[in-house]
Design an enzyme around this catalytic site. Sequence first.
Site, short mmCIF file in Angstrom:
data_model
loop_
_atom_site.label_atom_id
_atom_site.label_comp_id
_atom_site.label_asym_id
_atom_site.label_seq_id
_atom_site.Cartn_x
_atom_site.Cartn_y
_atom_site.Cartn_z
N SER A 189 0.79 -1.23 0.00
CA SER A 189 0.00 0.00 0.00
C SER A 189 0.82 1.28 0.00
O SER A 189 0.36 2.30 -0.50
CB SER A 189 -0.96 0.00 1.18
OG SER A 189 -0.28 -0.21 2.39
N HIS A 217 -5.56 -3.76 -1.99
CA HIS A 217 -5.31 -2.72 -3.00
C HIS A 217 -5.30 -3.28 -4.41
O HIS A 217 -4.91 -2.57 -5.35
CB HIS A 217 -3.97 -2.01 -2.71
CG HIS A 217 -4.06 -1.06 -1.57
ND1 HIS A 217 -4.56 0.23 -1.68
CD2 HIS A 217 -3.74 -1.22 -0.27
CE1 HIS A 217 -4.54 0.82 -0.50
NE2 HIS A 217 -4.05 -0.04 0.38
N LYS A 248 -12.41 -0.21 -0.33
CA LYS A 248 -11.60 0.52 -1.31
C LYS A 248 -12.33 0.46 -2.67
O LYS A 248 -13.33 1.14 -2.85
CB LYS A 248 -10.19 -0.06 -1.36
CG LYS A 248 -9.47 0.01 0.01
CD LYS A 248 -8.01 -0.33 -0.08
CE LYS A 248 -7.39 -0.66 1.29
NZ LYS A 248 -7.40 0.40 2.28
C1 LIG Z 1 -3.28 -4.03 2.56
C2 LIG Z 1 -4.38 -3.63 3.48
N1 LIG Z 1 -4.97 -4.56 4.22
C3 LIG Z 1 -5.97 -4.26 5.07
C4 LIG Z 1 -6.43 -2.97 5.21
C5 LIG Z 1 -7.53 -2.66 6.17
O1 LIG Z 1 -8.72 -2.49 5.45
P1 LIG Z 1 -10.04 -2.11 6.21
O2 LIG Z 1 -10.18 -0.63 6.09
O3 LIG Z 1 -11.13 -2.85 5.48
O4 LIG Z 1 -9.90 -2.57 7.60
C6 LIG Z 1 -5.85 -1.96 4.45
C7 LIG Z 1 -6.32 -0.56 4.60
O5 LIG Z 1 -5.61 0.39 4.61
C8 LIG Z 1 -4.79 -2.29 3.56
O6 LIG Z 1 -4.19 -1.34 2.85
#
Ligand SMILES: Cc1ncc(COP(=O)(O)O)c(C=O)c1O
Length: 402
Positions: A189, A217, A248
């Site tokens: 990310s 992502h 997202k």
């Molecule tokens: C790679 C990754 N995993 C998990 C999450 C967490 O997502 P959520 O907002 O659904 O908890 C994010 C959010 O930033 C992320 O970038």
Amino acid sequence: MALNRQFTASLEQTIEQLKADKVYKRLNYLDSPQSARVQMEGRGEVLILSSNNYLGLCDEPSVIDAGIKGLELYGAGTASVRFICGTFAIHRELEDALAKFVGTEASLSFVSAWNANEGFTATVAQEGDFIISDALNHASIIDSMRLAKAISKCTTAVYKHSDMDDLRAKLSEAKGAKRRMIWTDGVFSMEGAIAKLPDILQIARDHDAIVVVDDSHSTGVLGKTGRGTPEHFGVLGEVDVITSTLGKALGGAAGGFVAGSNALADYLTQRSRPQLFSNALPPTVAMSALAAVRFVEEHPERVKKLQDNSRYFRENITEAGFKPLPGETPIIPIIVGETAAAIQMSDMLLDEGVFVTGFGFPVVPHGQARVRCQISAAHSRDDLDEAIGAFKTVGTKLGIIG
Ligand SMILES: Cc1ncc(COP(=O)(O)O)c(C=O)c1O
């Protein structure tokens, strides 16, 4: 009632220090849906380049309408845990659709991808297992492993970012473990880099390991039809476990899921603590997310637009003199060094009408603070040109470009 003033004072002191260090995060309040442009309180309309609204589905009419219908059909919420007071039919429909979309037998939804990751690792890990994680994996994976280790006494390790030799070497050392598991982000990310999934799958076969990919992502982003990292590399259906978010590309509301075998979804239903002790995804959100999945299935051209926009921005910001991290995803970070510099650049861009966030320590390592641009299919070419113009103005003022 006697409040503990010392506790509050210590928090205030820490906050003052963050302000003094110029790393304090200010919240910007919005009065409109996420889209290419948003209404920001006190500023009016600004162009947004820092949202995960990759496919522009946050304000897609069919996604909004589905949420409204969900409210009418199922009411405001779930009112308890799924096994205690019932699971809504929409949960099953959404989970079937998500599994089909990412190429697995089954899936199980959680209220966030954070919960999904914690709910997965901490539940499946057993004493004697060995779990290894890429050094740049998301915080939710890192915390899920800490929790798994504390609960089960499994062994955990970290391999250097995308370093396949290091992964191989550490897995070889863990030959005696009961089971081996490799955890990776599909797209990292903060870098926008794509995991070397075909190599990871081969290494897993060689070392009898299972592969778990967080495609938060990548879902809706990578691959010709948005099915994520496995589709990007032509290995759809070959990854043991995929976790992802609904927050997202898939409508941007909230929620996450773990996708894998029927047995995995069933086991997590039985044993995963976020399932057993926390309310399920609100039905309104489940309805919107399902509409988002259907939209992507019916509109692969939206995925192509995102990919075209990302290429266009990357090429033109490079031409303008910036040096973004190389890559091919909509995450396009521009490294500026210290945290304060990233925050300053972000503030100056906002003054030019472009909302793009600066990230520093502890989100990224010291000295690698960055302004992270995220491109959306909602952006028009004019939007992207306007953003590049603002970057040129600010970059010149700061002496980043000539
Ligand atoms: C790679 C990754 N995993 C998990 C999450 C967490 O997502 P959520 O907002 O659904 O908890 C994010 C959010 O930033 C992320 O970038």
